[in-house]
Motif scaffolding. Structure first.
Motif, short mmCIF file in Angstrom:
data_model
loop_
_atom_site.label_atom_id
_atom_site.label_comp_id
_atom_site.label_asym_id
_atom_site.label_seq_id
_atom_site.Cartn_x
_atom_site.Cartn_y
_atom_site.Cartn_z
N ASP A 186 55.56 51.36 23.53
CA ASP A 186 54.94 50.90 24.76
C ASP A 186 55.22 49.42 24.95
OD1 ASP A 186 53.84 53.42 25.07
OD2 ASP A 186 52.03 52.90 23.94
N LYS A 187 55.43 49.04 26.22
CA LYS A 187 55.63 47.64 26.53
C LYS A 187 54.28 46.97 26.64
CE LYS A 187 58.16 44.57 29.62
NZ LYS A 187 59.11 44.49 30.76
N ARG A 188 53.99 46.05 25.73
CA ARG A 188 52.71 45.37 25.72
C ARG A 188 52.86 43.95 26.26
NH1 ARG A 188 52.44 47.53 19.62
NH2 ARG A 188 51.05 49.31 19.87
N ARG A 189 51.82 43.49 26.91
CA ARG A 189 51.78 42.09 27.36
C ARG A 189 51.15 41.26 26.25
NH1 ARG A 189 52.66 39.96 31.84
NH2 ARG A 189 50.92 38.47 31.66
N ILE A 190 51.93 40.30 25.74
CA ILE A 190 51.50 39.51 24.59
C ILE A 190 51.61 38.03 24.92
CG2 ILE A 190 51.96 38.96 22.16
CD1 ILE A 190 53.08 41.78 21.83
N LEU A 191 50.54 37.31 24.63
CA LEU A 191 50.54 35.85 24.79
C LEU A 191 50.58 35.21 23.41
CD1 LEU A 191 50.12 33.19 26.42
CD2 LEU A 191 47.65 33.51 26.03
N ILE A 192 51.46 34.23 23.25
CA ILE A 192 51.51 33.43 22.03
C ILE A 192 51.10 32.01 22.40
CG2 ILE A 192 52.97 32.52 20.19
CD1 ILE A 192 54.78 35.01 20.67
N VAL A 193 50.06 31.53 21.74
CA VAL A 193 49.56 30.18 21.98
C VAL A 193 50.11 29.28 20.88
CG1 VAL A 193 47.53 28.73 22.29
CG2 VAL A 193 47.46 31.13 22.99
N GLY A 194 51.05 28.41 21.23
CA GLY A 194 51.64 27.51 20.25
C GLY A 194 53.12 27.78 20.06
N GLY A 195 53.94 26.75 20.25
CA GLY A 195 55.39 26.90 20.14
C GLY A 195 55.97 26.26 18.91
N GLY A 196 55.25 26.30 17.79
CA GLY A 196 55.79 25.84 16.52
C GLY A 196 56.63 26.93 15.86
N PHE A 197 56.92 26.74 14.58
CA PHE A 197 57.81 27.67 13.88
C PHE A 197 57.26 29.10 13.89
CE2 PHE A 197 59.32 23.93 11.01
CZ PHE A 197 60.08 23.44 12.05
N SER A 198 55.97 29.27 13.62
CA SER A 198 55.39 30.61 13.58
C SER A 198 55.39 31.25 14.96
CB SER A 198 53.96 30.56 13.03
OG SER A 198 53.92 29.99 11.75
N GLY A 199 54.93 30.50 15.96
CA GLY A 199 54.88 31.04 17.31
C GLY A 199 56.24 31.40 17.85
N MET A 200 57.23 30.55 17.62
CA MET A 200 58.58 30.86 18.09
C MET A 200 59.14 32.10 17.40
SD MET A 200 60.50 27.22 18.81
CE MET A 200 60.08 26.34 17.30
N SER A 201 58.87 32.23 16.10
CA SER A 201 59.36 33.42 15.38
C SER A 201 58.74 34.69 15.95
CB SER A 201 59.03 33.29 13.89
OG SER A 201 59.64 32.16 13.33
N ALA A 202 57.44 34.64 16.24
CA ALA A 202 56.77 35.80 16.83
C ALA A 202 57.35 36.13 18.20
CB ALA A 202 55.27 35.55 16.93
N ALA A 203 57.61 35.10 19.00
CA ALA A 203 58.16 35.33 20.33
C ALA A 203 59.52 36.02 20.26
CB ALA A 203 58.28 34.01 21.09
N ILE A 204 60.38 35.57 19.37
CA ILE A 204 61.72 36.16 19.23
C ILE A 204 61.62 37.63 18.89
CG2 ILE A 204 63.81 36.14 17.82
CD1 ILE A 204 63.26 33.05 17.49
#
Length: 373
Positions: free
Chosen positions: A3-21
């Motif tokens: 399923d396509k989920r809508r996900i928000l990541i708060v914070g663009g550090g190393f952890s947040g960027m990895s999750a976004a990718i």
């Protein structure tokens, strides 16, 4: 689960960027908000535990890293007079990689931000999340620009002083100063330094690690009983003075070479480990927002980026509630070990233990971190 989920990541550090990718490439609709309008990464170099190369391979940046970072094997420990004390092995954990490495923080941040930009992630800079209506089936988030959004999941990756943690877990423990500070600077790679090399004194630990061809960064861990401010215009001379306690020629040569271009950075060391649960409703915390560690095991960035890998894997395998529970269960012991063992190393370096215990804890922790994520 497809399923396509809508996900928000708060914070663009190393952890947040990895999750976004990882989450964007899995087909989710990912928004990333970062309060810094310039999306900058501050700091000098960063030492990398070899396990991080497994994560780099998963993120698709390993080959790019090789072009701009440094890969080495082993950790060499010396006395203040340059006598070899021990050499800790760091076996390779990823095909095509070595057992440890180093890179300048802004360079690693650019590798990751470029990779985020290559995905369908919607990046919004200069924006913070200011409110969360956190329900069982989703989260309504309000932002500092007056807009709002509906999400199936919110990931708080906003660091040691996480505003997401403060909003969702108001009773969470506060960061704790550990009685040490770290000094960092960038310099030419000293002759004769082939891997991470540390000199251990009674009140100081000094180290050098390569970050790219011809360059290195130094780190000096100093005992400071109180967390006092150090004026920026005094930091260069203070760092030079600290190094006078090490008669090793390599250390003295580096001290003599420090100058206004050395990018000296001073930072008090703090840690924080939040007890479980790490999620409430549809909001989950990762990285320094939930397990901030000191740099004694060179594993803080790694375990935060590992969080992203595990969370993405669990979200791909099951519903959100089950995934968040499984994520927490898989990550707790590994992250607890890094935070607590790093804290114990700090205590030993402050005179509350022996060099033998220091070496043993470092070796045991390196061994444990070699286990699969």
């Amino acid at each position: 689960m497809g399923d396509k989920r809508r996900i928000l990541i708060v914070g663009g550090g190393f952890s947040g960027m990895s999750a976004a990718i990882l989450l964007a490439e899995a087909g989710n609709a990912v928004d990333l908000v970062e309060i810094d309008a310039g999306w900058r990464s501050y700091g000098a170099g960063i030492s990398l535990n070899g396990g991080i190369f497994r994560v780099f391979a998963r993120l698709g940046i390993l080959e790019a890293f090789k072009a701009v970072g440094s890969m080495t094997d082993g950790v060499e420990m010396r006395s203040p007079a340059d006598t070899p004390v021990a050499r800790l092995p760091t076996p390779s954990l990823q095909e095509g990689a070595t057992g440890n490495g180093g890179i300048l923080r802004p360079v690693l941040a650019k590798l990751l931000s470029d990779r985020v930009r290559s995905t369908a992630t919607k990046v919004r800079l200069g924006i913070s999340a200011t409110g969360f209506d956190n329900r069982k089936d989703g989260v309504t988030v309000t932002f500092s620009d007056g807009t709002s959004g509906e999400y199936d999941l919110v990931i708080g990756a906003d660091g040691l002083y996480s505003t997401t943690r403060a909003a969702i877990f108001p009773d969470a423990p506060k960061p704790r100063y550990i009685g040490q500070a770290v000094w960092r600077a960038v310099l030419p790679l000293p002759a004769g330094i082939e891997t991470v090399t540390m000199w251990i004194g009674s009140k100081l630990k000094y180290g050098v690690n390569g970050v790219s061809d011809g360059r290195a960064y130094l780190f000096v861990t100093e005992d400071r009983p109180t967390n006092d401010r150090v004026p920026e215009d005094a930091q260069l001379e203070i760092l030079r003075g600290l190094l006078q306690g090490f008669p090793a020629k390599t250390v003295q040569d580096i001290a003599a070479g420090l100058n206004a271009d050395s990018q000296v950075i001073y930072r008090p060391l703090e840690q924080m480990l939040m007890p479980r649960p790490w999620h409430r409703g549809r909001v989950v915390l990762i990285g320094d927002a939930v397990h901030a560690t000191t740099p004694h095991m060179a594993a803080g960035a790694m375990i935060g980026m590992e969080d992203a890998v595990v969370l993405a894997d669990e979200l791909a395998a099951q519903d959100i509630e089950g995934a968040l529970t499984a994520f927490q269960d898989r990550r707790w012991e590994r992250c607890r070990m890094v935070v607590e063992n790093s804290g114990r190393l700090a205590e030993i370096e402050q005179g509350h233990g022996t060099p033998e215990e220091h070496q043993r804890i470092m070796g045991q922790t390196l061994g444990a971190l070699a286990a699969p994520i």
